[in-house]
Design an enzyme around this catalytic site. Sequence first.
Site, PDB file in Angstrom:
ATOM      1  CB  CYS A 260       2.661  -4.628   6.179  1.00 32.90           C
ATOM      2  SG  CYS A 260       2.433  -4.391   4.725  1.00 32.90           S
ATOM      3  CG  HIS A 308      -0.340  -0.522   6.433  1.00 37.81           C
ATOM      4  ND1 HIS A 308       1.329  -1.116   5.934  1.00 37.81           N
ATOM      5  CD2 HIS A 308      -0.949  -0.964   7.530  1.00 37.81           C
ATOM      6  CE1 HIS A 308       1.290  -1.157   7.549  1.00 37.81           C
ATOM      7  NE2 HIS A 308       0.321  -1.284   8.339  1.00 37.81           N
ATOM      8  CG  HIS A 320       0.399  -2.186  11.870  1.00 35.10           C
ATOM      9  ND1 HIS A 320       0.464  -1.290  11.057  1.00 35.10           N
ATOM     10  CD2 HIS A 320       0.800  -1.391  12.931  1.00 35.10           C
ATOM     11  CE1 HIS A 320       0.003   0.564  11.694  1.00 35.10           C
ATOM     12  NE2 HIS A 320       0.644  -0.317  13.108  1.00 35.10           N
TER      13      HIS A 320
END
Length: 345
Positions: A260, A308, A320
């Site tokens: 990520c 994240h 993402h």
Amino acid sequence: MAAHRKRKQRPFTGPAGRTAVILALAGAATVAAFDGPADAEPRLTPAQVKAKVDKLYEQAEAATERYNGAKEKANAALASLTELRDEATRRTERLNTSRDALGAIATEHYRSGGLDPAVQLALSSRPERYLEGAALAERAGARQADTISRIRKELAEITELRTRADDELADLKARQAELARHKSTVQRKLDDAQRLLDRLTARQRAQYAGQGPLTGPAAPTTGGPVQASGSRAAAAVAFAYGAIGKPYAWGATGPGSFDCSGLTQAAWRSAGVSLPRTTYTQINAGRRIGRSQLAPGDLVFFFSGISHVGLYVGGGQMIHAPRPGAAVRMAPIDQMPFAGASRPV
């Protein structure tokens, strides 16, 4: 003789017999209960499966970010160690050169050292040249001694720094090994969760997966199209769109795969902006903004541990790298617990 004959045993009869039979049956039932699968996992509902898998993915992402941070520090320590070793080598070579020069002087002194300086002066055909040479030799010797002392001190300091760097690097490698073990544990949990997902119907799995990877811009959920805040933000967004469909991989920063924070770092690098490596540091890069201020190119962060990150592209959507086994995709920012946002430029 009859009095000594052993009396024949009879089975329990009456109330006592019935009690014994009941106790025996109860014992057998108890044994059967313990012989069964006492620790068998209960059947989970689709909602429970989703909650469990989501938690495991969150844990895996957090482990990845900690690993990325430790790897970055280890690389820096290794570079520092290499620089120290190179510097120590250069200074050692200079010290050896000084030693060679000192050896030549010592040899010359040894050759004439058998005579007292006063005698050498008396025997010299040119006393003024002798005195001049002696003064120069004394000053040169003092400089050599000072140089050697200084280089030895520097070398000792470098050796100490190199030892400290070795210790630091060993500590970081131990931390990396610990994180690798943690990742392995999380991966096993993810495998267990995947087995649970496999027990769902195809429709239930599709519902869990949502829309899946998209291949183009999403229509804004509210209002009209949202423009990027600048040319560099637009370049970062364009890079993210180009990464859609590429696989997630631990610690990857592209170009073939990403995690990520690796994706957001690579996207902004393509726009000429250097971002830190991890989610924990990226959230402090640039300027913090509120959710209502989001514009394409902004970084959006999730979960209470800031584990994240995605790249906002407008319309309530982000691009993402979600998790192991999933490709880079577009998804609503409402899909996960929102934790904050920042604008790199």
